[in-house]
Design a protein around this motif. Structure first.
Motif, PDB file in Angstrom:
ATOM      1  N   CYS A   1       0.836  -1.204   0.000  1.00 18.87           N
ATOM      2  CA  CYS A   1       0.000   0.000   0.000  1.00 18.87           C
ATOM      3  C   CYS A   1       0.870   1.253   0.000  1.00 18.87           C
ATOM      4  CB  CYS A   1      -0.925  -0.022   1.221  1.00 18.87           C
ATOM      5  SG  CYS A   1      -2.256   1.175   1.149  1.00 18.87           S
ATOM      6  N   ASP A   2       1.951   1.212   0.746  1.00 16.31           N
ATOM      7  CA  ASP A   2       2.860   2.363   0.790  1.00 16.31           C
ATOM      8  C   ASP A   2       3.536   2.607  -0.556  1.00 16.31           C
ATOM      9  OD1 ASP A   2       2.252   2.878   3.432  1.00 16.31           O
ATOM     10  OD2 ASP A   2       3.997   1.809   4.230  1.00 16.31           O
ATOM     11  N   HIS A   3       3.758   1.546  -1.339  1.00 15.85           N
ATOM     12  CA  HIS A   3       4.425   1.671  -2.642  1.00 15.85           C
ATOM     13  C   HIS A   3       3.450   1.814  -3.806  1.00 15.85           C
ATOM     14  CE1 HIS A   3       7.681  -0.182  -0.218  1.00 15.85           C
ATOM     15  NE2 HIS A   3       8.388   0.723  -0.869  1.00 15.85           N
ATOM     16  N   ALA A   4       2.155   1.634  -3.535  1.00 14.18           N
ATOM     17  CA  ALA A   4       1.159   1.631  -4.608  1.00 14.18           C
ATOM     18  C   ALA A   4       1.040   2.950  -5.369  1.00 14.18           C
ATOM     19  CB  ALA A   4      -0.193   1.205  -4.067  1.00 14.18           C
ATOM     20  N   PRO A   5       1.177   4.112  -4.731  1.00 14.69           N
ATOM     21  CA  PRO A   5       1.055   5.336  -5.542  1.00 14.69           C
ATOM     22  C   PRO A   5       2.069   5.384  -6.689  1.00 14.69           C
ATOM     23  CG  PRO A   5       0.864   5.865  -3.228  1.00 14.69           C
ATOM     24  CD  PRO A   5       1.263   4.411  -3.308  1.00 14.69           C
ATOM     25  N   ALA A   6       3.240   4.826  -6.477  1.00 11.70           N
ATOM     26  CA  ALA A   6       4.258   4.806  -7.533  1.00 11.70           C
ATOM     27  C   ALA A   6       4.060   3.633  -8.495  1.00 11.70           C
ATOM     28  CB  ALA A   6       5.650   4.731  -6.910  1.00 11.70           C
ATOM     29  N   ASP A   7       3.400   2.593  -8.026  1.00 13.11           N
ATOM     30  CA  ASP A   7       3.185   1.399  -8.850  1.00 13.11           C
ATOM     31  C   ASP A   7       1.790   0.851  -8.555  1.00 13.11           C
ATOM     32  OD1 ASP A   7       3.243  -0.968 -10.266  1.00 13.11           O
ATOM     33  OD2 ASP A   7       4.820  -1.895  -9.052  1.00 13.11           O
ATOM     34  N   PRO A   8       0.788   1.287  -9.297  1.00 10.40           N
ATOM     35  CA  PRO A   8      -0.598   0.881  -9.027  1.00 10.40           C
ATOM     36  C   PRO A   8      -0.838  -0.630  -9.032  1.00 10.40           C
ATOM     37  CG  PRO A   8      -0.559   2.729 -10.537  1.00 10.40           C
ATOM     38  CD  PRO A   8       0.862   2.285 -10.370  1.00 10.40           C
ATOM     39  N   ARG A   9       0.060  -1.392  -9.629  1.00 10.89           N
ATOM     40  CA  ARG A   9      -0.093  -2.851  -9.596  1.00 10.89           C
ATOM     41  C   ARG A   9       0.003  -3.386  -8.172  1.00 10.89           C
ATOM     42  NH1 ARG A   9       4.509  -4.236 -13.698  1.00 10.89           N
ATOM     43  NH2 ARG A   9       5.376  -2.610 -12.399  1.00 10.89           N
ATOM     44  N   GLN A  10       0.588  -2.605  -7.276  1.00 13.03           N
ATOM     45  CA  GLN A  10       0.717  -3.021  -5.881  1.00 13.03           C
ATOM     46  C   GLN A  10      -0.646  -3.166  -5.201  1.00 13.03           C
ATOM     47  OE1 GLN A  10       3.737  -3.727  -4.117  1.00 13.03           O
ATOM     48  NE2 GLN A  10       4.419  -3.786  -6.240  1.00 13.03           N
ATOM     49  N   TYR A  11      -1.659  -2.477  -5.726  1.00 11.00           N
ATOM     50  CA  TYR A  11      -2.992  -2.572  -5.131  1.00 11.00           C
ATOM     51  C   TYR A  11      -3.556  -3.990  -5.211  1.00 11.00           C
ATOM     52  CZ  TYR A  11      -3.148   2.490  -4.616  1.00 11.00           C
ATOM     53  OH  TYR A  11      -2.888   3.790  -4.252  1.00 11.00           O
ATOM     54  N   GLU A  12      -3.147  -4.747  -6.219  1.00 10.09           N
ATOM     55  CA  GLU A  12      -3.565  -6.145  -6.309  1.00 10.09           C
ATOM     56  C   GLU A  12      -2.993  -6.946  -5.148  1.00 10.09           C
ATOM     57  OE1 GLU A  12      -2.803  -7.856 -10.194  1.00 10.09           O
ATOM     58  OE2 GLU A  12      -3.329  -5.949 -11.158  1.00 10.09           O
ATOM     59  N   ILE A  13      -1.752  -6.652  -4.797  1.00  6.68           N
ATOM     60  CA  ILE A  13      -1.112  -7.317  -3.665  1.00  6.68           C
ATOM     61  C   ILE A  13      -1.812  -6.916  -2.377  1.00  6.68           C
ATOM     62  CG2 ILE A  13       1.027  -7.504  -2.333  1.00  6.68           C
ATOM     63  CD1 ILE A  13       2.515  -7.089  -5.040  1.00  6.68           C
ATOM     64  N   VAL A  14      -2.119  -5.630  -2.249  1.00  2.00           N
ATOM     65  CA  VAL A  14      -2.821  -5.147  -1.060  1.00  2.00           C
ATOM     66  C   VAL A  14      -4.124  -5.923  -0.890  1.00  2.00           C
ATOM     67  CG1 VAL A  14      -4.008  -3.171  -0.011  1.00  2.00           C
ATOM     68  CG2 VAL A  14      -1.818  -2.830  -1.177  1.00  2.00           C
ATOM     69  N   ASN A  15      -4.912  -5.977  -1.943  1.00  2.24           N
ATOM     70  CA  ASN A  15      -6.202  -6.669  -1.880  1.00  2.24           C
ATOM     71  C   ASN A  15      -6.034  -8.142  -1.517  1.00  2.24           C
ATOM     72  OD1 ASN A  15      -9.162  -6.833  -2.393  1.00  2.24           O
ATOM     73  ND2 ASN A  15      -8.450  -8.229  -3.984  1.00  2.24           N
ATOM     74  N   ALA A  16      -5.120  -8.815  -2.175  1.00  3.69           N
ATOM     75  CA  ALA A  16      -4.927 -10.253  -1.926  1.00  3.69           C
ATOM     76  C   ALA A  16      -4.469 -10.514  -0.495  1.00  3.69           C
ATOM     77  CB  ALA A  16      -3.913 -10.821  -2.919  1.00  3.69           C
ATOM     78  N   GLN A  17      -3.533  -9.710  -0.007  1.00  2.11           N
ATOM     79  CA  GLN A  17      -3.002  -9.938   1.337  1.00  2.11           C
ATOM     80  C   GLN A  17      -4.003  -9.546   2.423  1.00  2.11           C
ATOM     81  OE1 GLN A  17      -0.215 -11.647   2.100  1.00  2.11           O
ATOM     82  NE2 GLN A  17      -0.063 -11.998  -0.095  1.00  2.11           N
TER      83      GLN A  17
END
Length: 142
Positions: A42-58
């Protein structure tokens, strides 16, 4: 490749040989691990929106584990304490839903901190039981 297989085998064996109290501790650890991954993503998602998938899954994984912990509560035997823990698990779930919807790491960090405190208390209780007189199998009332 072999190291992964050994690690997988070790984890499987530790689960198969764990006491009920140790299994609860493993659930706490798995939830905390998922929360840490989600918070970092979540902290890295603004720079890499693909991180939101990881946020959701975790977060989804952590919520399932918390639901499992909540389901192991014995509300009759645990009395007020078990009911309070049940409400606390509900609160954790609501905060994680909020974190996932708003894509904010602060609620994740809050749940991570609070769940870590419960985990540490559970671990200490197990440690104290190991050094005291043997008792019947533990039932998760915390």
């Amino acid at each position: 490749m072999y190291a992964q297989n050994y690690a997988r085998t070790y984890r499987a064996n530790s689960i198969l040989t764990a006491s009920p109290g140790q299994l609860v501790l493993l659930l706490f650890d798995a939830a905390l691990n998922s929360l840490a991954i989600a918070r970092q993503a979540c902290d890295h998602a603004p720079a890499d929106p693909r991180q939101y998938e990881i946020v959701n899954a975790q977060l989804t994984k952590a919520q399932k584990i918390i639901a499992e912990l909540q389901g192991t509560l014995n509300l009759e035997a645990g009395g007020d304490f078990a009911r309070t823990m049940h409400q606390l698990y509900d609160y954790y779930d609501r905060r994680l839903v909020e974190a996932n919807l708003r894509k904010q790491s602060a609620p994740i960090a809050e749940v991570e901190r609070l769940l870590g405190e419960v985990r540490n208390a559970w671990s200490e209780m197990l440690r104290q039981q190991e050094t005291s007189v043997p008792s019947p199998a533990l039932h998760h009332v915390a």
